[in-house]
Write a protein that holds these residues in place. Structure first.
Motif, PDB file in Angstrom:
ATOM      1  N   MET A   1       2.775  -3.317 -10.200  1.00  0.00           N
ATOM      2  CA  MET A   1       1.780  -2.575  -9.462  1.00  0.00           C
ATOM      3  C   MET A   1       1.974  -2.864  -7.973  1.00  0.00           C
ATOM      4  O   MET A   1       2.115  -4.007  -7.563  1.00  0.00           O
ATOM      5  CB  MET A   1       0.399  -3.001  -9.924  1.00  0.00           C
ATOM      6  CG  MET A   1      -0.698  -2.297  -9.247  1.00  0.00           C
ATOM      7  SD  MET A   1      -2.251  -2.816 -10.003  1.00  0.00           S
ATOM      8  CE  MET A   1      -3.280  -1.541  -9.418  1.00  0.00           C
ATOM      9  N   LEU A   2       1.953  -1.828  -7.173  1.00  0.00           N
ATOM     10  CA  LEU A   2       2.124  -1.986  -5.736  1.00  0.00           C
ATOM     11  C   LEU A   2       0.860  -2.525  -5.093  1.00  0.00           C
ATOM     12  O   LEU A   2      -0.246  -2.179  -5.470  1.00  0.00           O
ATOM     13  CB  LEU A   2       2.483  -0.638  -5.102  1.00  0.00           C
ATOM     14  CG  LEU A   2       3.811  -0.028  -5.530  1.00  0.00           C
ATOM     15  CD1 LEU A   2       3.962   1.346  -4.918  1.00  0.00           C
ATOM     16  CD2 LEU A   2       4.954  -0.918  -5.114  1.00  0.00           C
ATOM     17  N   ARG A   3       1.067  -3.367  -4.102  1.00  0.00           N
ATOM     18  CA  ARG A   3      -0.072  -3.894  -3.350  1.00  0.00           C
ATOM     19  C   ARG A   3      -0.507  -2.862  -2.319  1.00  0.00           C
ATOM     20  O   ARG A   3       0.294  -2.094  -1.832  1.00  0.00           O
ATOM     21  CB  ARG A   3       0.307  -5.199  -2.668  1.00  0.00           C
ATOM     22  CG  ARG A   3       0.659  -6.286  -3.669  1.00  0.00           C
ATOM     23  CD  ARG A   3       0.940  -7.573  -2.951  1.00  0.00           C
ATOM     24  NE  ARG A   3      -0.219  -8.038  -2.233  1.00  0.00           N
ATOM     25  CZ  ARG A   3      -1.017  -9.020  -2.633  1.00  0.00           C
ATOM     26  NH1 ARG A   3      -0.779  -9.617  -3.758  1.00  0.00           N
ATOM     27  NH2 ARG A   3      -2.044  -9.388  -1.895  1.00  0.00           N
ATOM     28  N   HIS A   4      -1.757  -2.863  -1.997  1.00  0.00           N
ATOM     29  CA  HIS A   4      -2.281  -1.929  -1.009  1.00  0.00           C
ATOM     30  C   HIS A   4      -2.922  -2.706   0.133  1.00  0.00           C
ATOM     31  O   HIS A   4      -3.261  -3.876  -0.009  1.00  0.00           O
ATOM     32  CB  HIS A   4      -3.281  -0.967  -1.641  1.00  0.00           C
ATOM     33  CG  HIS A   4      -4.479  -1.649  -2.205  1.00  0.00           C
ATOM     34  ND1 HIS A   4      -4.481  -2.241  -3.451  1.00  0.00           N
ATOM     35  CD2 HIS A   4      -5.710  -1.860  -1.696  1.00  0.00           C
ATOM     36  CE1 HIS A   4      -5.662  -2.776  -3.672  1.00  0.00           C
ATOM     37  NE2 HIS A   4      -6.435  -2.563  -2.619  1.00  0.00           N
ATOM     38  N   GLU A   5      -3.082  -2.034   1.249  1.00  0.00           N
ATOM     39  CA  GLU A   5      -3.712  -2.656   2.402  1.00  0.00           C
ATOM     40  C   GLU A   5      -5.205  -2.819   2.152  1.00  0.00           C
ATOM     41  O   GLU A   5      -5.818  -2.010   1.469  1.00  0.00           O
ATOM     42  CB  GLU A   5      -3.533  -1.773   3.641  1.00  0.00           C
ATOM     43  CG  GLU A   5      -2.125  -1.654   4.129  1.00  0.00           C
ATOM     44  CD  GLU A   5      -2.062  -0.812   5.384  1.00  0.00           C
ATOM     45  OE1 GLU A   5      -3.067  -0.755   6.123  1.00  0.00           O
ATOM     46  OE2 GLU A   5      -1.017  -0.213   5.611  1.00  0.00           O
ATOM     47  N   SER A   6      -5.755  -3.883   2.714  1.00  0.00           N
ATOM     48  CA  SER A   6      -7.197  -4.061   2.597  1.00  0.00           C
ATOM     49  C   SER A   6      -7.879  -3.369   3.779  1.00  0.00           C
ATOM     50  O   SER A   6      -7.362  -3.357   4.891  1.00  0.00           O
ATOM     51  CB  SER A   6      -7.559  -5.553   2.589  1.00  0.00           C
ATOM     52  OG  SER A   6      -7.203  -6.136   3.810  1.00  0.00           O
ATOM     53  N   HIS A   7      -9.016  -2.777   3.516  1.00  0.00           N
ATOM     54  CA  HIS A   7      -9.808  -2.089   4.532  1.00  0.00           C
ATOM     55  C   HIS A   7     -11.238  -2.624   4.451  1.00  0.00           C
ATOM     56  O   HIS A   7     -12.102  -2.004   3.835  1.00  0.00           O
ATOM     57  CB  HIS A   7      -9.791  -0.583   4.313  1.00  0.00           C
ATOM     58  CG  HIS A   7      -8.435   0.020   4.395  1.00  0.00           C
ATOM     59  ND1 HIS A   7      -7.808   0.240   5.590  1.00  0.00           N
ATOM     60  CD2 HIS A   7      -7.571   0.424   3.432  1.00  0.00           C
ATOM     61  CE1 HIS A   7      -6.630   0.769   5.368  1.00  0.00           C
ATOM     62  NE2 HIS A   7      -6.457   0.879   4.058  1.00  0.00           N
ATOM     63  N   PRO A   8     -11.499  -3.783   5.078  1.00  0.00           N
ATOM     64  CA  PRO A   8     -12.838  -4.364   4.959  1.00  0.00           C
ATOM     65  C   PRO A   8     -13.933  -3.517   5.601  1.00  0.00           C
ATOM     66  O   PRO A   8     -15.089  -3.593   5.195  1.00  0.00           O
ATOM     67  CB  PRO A   8     -12.710  -5.724   5.642  1.00  0.00           C
ATOM     68  CG  PRO A   8     -11.523  -5.613   6.517  1.00  0.00           C
ATOM     69  CD  PRO A   8     -10.616  -4.618   5.876  1.00  0.00           C
ATOM     70  N   GLY A   9     -13.592  -2.695   6.590  1.00  0.00           N
ATOM     71  CA  GLY A   9     -14.596  -1.823   7.196  1.00  0.00           C
ATOM     72  C   GLY A   9     -15.136  -0.819   6.192  1.00  0.00           C
ATOM     73  O   GLY A   9     -16.336  -0.542   6.149  1.00  0.00           O
TER      74      GLY A   9
END
Length: 79
Positions: A1-9
């Protein structure tokens, strides 16, 4: 599974909108009384908090490599 960027906003914005939904769900079930004008300040405060969170997350030190893994021009590896 590919990792994705985190978007805490986006996470903070979603949690704030969920909080508004919980307040009005409690009002609808009769658990408490919430005035009609409560939603606007809660949403605005949540969006402000989400923007601050996203800005803080965006201010992070960049490494010697670009996201693709290639070194930036003008930088040599220190191996």
């Amino acid at each position: 599974m590919l990792r994705h960027e985190s978007h805490p906003g986006k996470l903070v914005a979603g949690l704030c909108i969920l909080a508004v939904a919980v307040v009005y769900a409690g009002d609808a079930t009769g658990a408490w009384e919430a005035p009609w004008f409560v939603a606007l300040p809660m949403v605005m405060a949540g969006l402000l908090l989400a923007g601050v969170t996203a800005a803080i997350h965006g201010i992070r030190p960049r490494g010697a490599t670009r996201p693709g893994g290639r070194p930036r021009p003008g930088r040599e590896s220190r191996d």
